[in-house]
Write an enzyme that holds these catalytic residues in place. Structure first.
Site, mmCIF file in Angstrom:
data_model
loop_
_atom_site.group_PDB
_atom_site.id
_atom_site.type_symbol
_atom_site.label_atom_id
_atom_site.label_comp_id
_atom_site.label_asym_id
_atom_site.label_seq_id
_atom_site.Cartn_x
_atom_site.Cartn_y
_atom_site.Cartn_z
ATOM 1 N N ASP A 208 0.879 -1.187 0.000
ATOM 2 C CA ASP A 208 0.000 0.000 0.000
ATOM 3 C C ASP A 208 0.907 1.225 0.000
ATOM 4 O OD1 ASP A 208 -2.186 1.976 0.717
ATOM 5 O OD2 ASP A 208 -3.332 0.131 0.987
ATOM 6 N N GLY A 234 4.645 1.479 -1.677
ATOM 7 C CA GLY A 234 4.917 1.979 -3.026
ATOM 8 C C GLY A 234 3.671 2.542 -3.660
ATOM 9 N N PHE A 236 1.008 1.836 -6.739
ATOM 10 C CA PHE A 236 0.611 0.768 -7.678
ATOM 11 C C PHE A 236 0.481 1.253 -9.119
ATOM 12 C CE2 PHE A 236 -3.697 0.953 -5.198
ATOM 13 C CZ PHE A 236 -4.194 2.029 -5.942
ATOM 14 N N HIS A 254 -12.544 -0.274 -8.038
ATOM 15 C CA HIS A 254 -13.717 0.614 -8.078
ATOM 16 C C HIS A 254 -13.351 2.079 -7.789
ATOM 17 C CE1 HIS A 254 -15.320 1.129 -3.678
ATOM 18 N NE2 HIS A 254 -14.011 1.161 -3.693
#
Ligand SMILES: C[S@@+](CC[C@H](N)C(=O)[O-])C[C@H]1O[C@@H](n2cnc3c(N)ncnc32)[C@H](O)[C@@H]1O
Length: 343
Positions: A208, A234, A236, A254
């Site tokens: 995360d 990090g 994504f 989402h």
């Protein structure tokens, strides 16, 4: 769609049905105040009067009485003949000290950031733009980076909802056979640690943003599986860690519109051939039935510019990122498990 009236309005005279729908946010805001004041915690052992609750929360007793009376009228609390208020099964969910508490979810969704953003819903509908960004002048992730207290409540909210959904997910989807599972955007690790607890031979990686991973250290350690769960921080959109044979993303896709293909392509890059991609999301059903996904979809419109998707939309997303959708497993929660394989 199928022409049937949704249950919420089916048997009610139309003006009454409309009045109930219009006043829905009054109930939500009352729940927010009760959650913020910690009323459910104060009532967990015994009923109390509004005077006693007001003394404990430093609030105005007659006003708090009116709030409690209103909430009791819709079953959130109960109100007895001696003017004492008691907790009910519904408000038990607002206690802080229970697994799967919804107190932080009520505070984040109905309080300081989501609620003002919903005030700009018309702007989103008119323009397609993100209401939150207009209300706050920054995106939600930038806002959380600058407001750690709000970020903590949001992360606690995610952990609470995840704990509610974990059992439903684990009872319907078989994780056995995975050696190393990477949870991308896994927050404070509620999902990955529950999966590792059930599968003693499995290793996990929790990934995360850096401040979230900092906050995940204590809960992951406390879960008892810290020695098998590596923590990685990090972004994504740049890359995700390699070394896993399956990747899970719960409530990540989402948050984003078409840019989520970049996240999925980064997952593709990190997985071996035939590696599994597992999304946990609320899948929008095709018909006119009530479903959590249909309003959380609007929550995404106003908060992040993201969206909820139908099964067909997930199938296209998988194809665009190098995966083949293999099955969708419904659970007893609003979430489904959408499984795919790297091709
Ligand atoms: C809606 S929360 C879901 C959290 C968790 N998967 C759950 O369901 O409880 C979205 C998560 O994505 C993370 N996130 C957002 N942008 C990110 C980025 N660019 N890189 C890594 N994580 C990010 C947030 O910090 C947050 O934990």
């Amino acid at each position: 769609m199928d022409g049937q009236k949704p249950a919420m309005v089916a048997e009610t005279p139309p003006p009454i049905a409309m009045l109930r729908l219009i006043s829905g946010f009054w109930i939500s805001r009352c729940i927010y105040v009760a959650a913020k004041l910690g009323i459910a915690d104060l009532l967990k052992d015994e009923p109390k009067t509004a005077d006693e609750l007001a003394a404990a929360t430093d609030t105005d007793a007659p006003s708090l009485f009116r709030l409690m009376r209103a909430l009791a009228s819709v079953g959130v609390f109960s109100h007895d003949a001696d003017n004492r208020f008691a907790i009910t099964p519904v408000s038990e969910t607002l206690r802080t000290d229970i697994r799967g508490s919804l107190r932080a979810f009520a505070m984040t969704e109905l309080g300081e950031e989501h609620y003002p953003a919903w005030g700009e819903l018309l702007h989103s509908v008119r323009t397609g733009e993100i209401a939150f960004d207009r209300a706050f002048g920054v995106d939600i992730w930038g806002f959380f980076a600058k407001n750690p207290n709000n970020a903590k409540i949001f992360n606690d909210a995610m952990s609470g909802v995840t704990a509610q959904a974990n059992e439903a997910i684990l009872s319907k989807y078989e994780f056995a056979g995975i050696s190393t599972l990477l949870d991308v955007g896994g927050g404070h690790g509620g999902l990955i640690t529950s999966i590792l607890q059930r599968h003693p031979g499995m290793r996990g990686i929790l990934f995360d943003a850096p401040p979230v991973i900092e906050g995940a250290k204590a809960p992951v350690e406390a879960s008892g599986v810290g020695d098998r769960c590596q923590l990685e921080a990090g972004n994504f959109f740049e890359s995700v860690p390699s070394g896993a044979d399956a990747i899970i993303l719960k409530w990540i896709i989402h948050d984003w519109n078409d840019e989520c293909v970049t996240i999925l392509k980064n997952c593709h890059r990190a997985l071996p051939e035939n590696g599994k991609l597992i999304l946990v999301e609320a899948v929008v059903p095709a018909g006119n039935e009530p479903h959590f996904s249909k309003f959380i979809d609007l929550n995404m419109l106003v908060m992040t510019g993201g969206r909820e998707r139908t099964e067909e939309e997930f199938r296209s997303l998988y194809e665009a990122s190098g995966f083949r959708l293999t099955r969708v497993v419904a659970t007893e929660s609003p979430f489904s498990v959408i499984e795919g394989v790297r091709v």
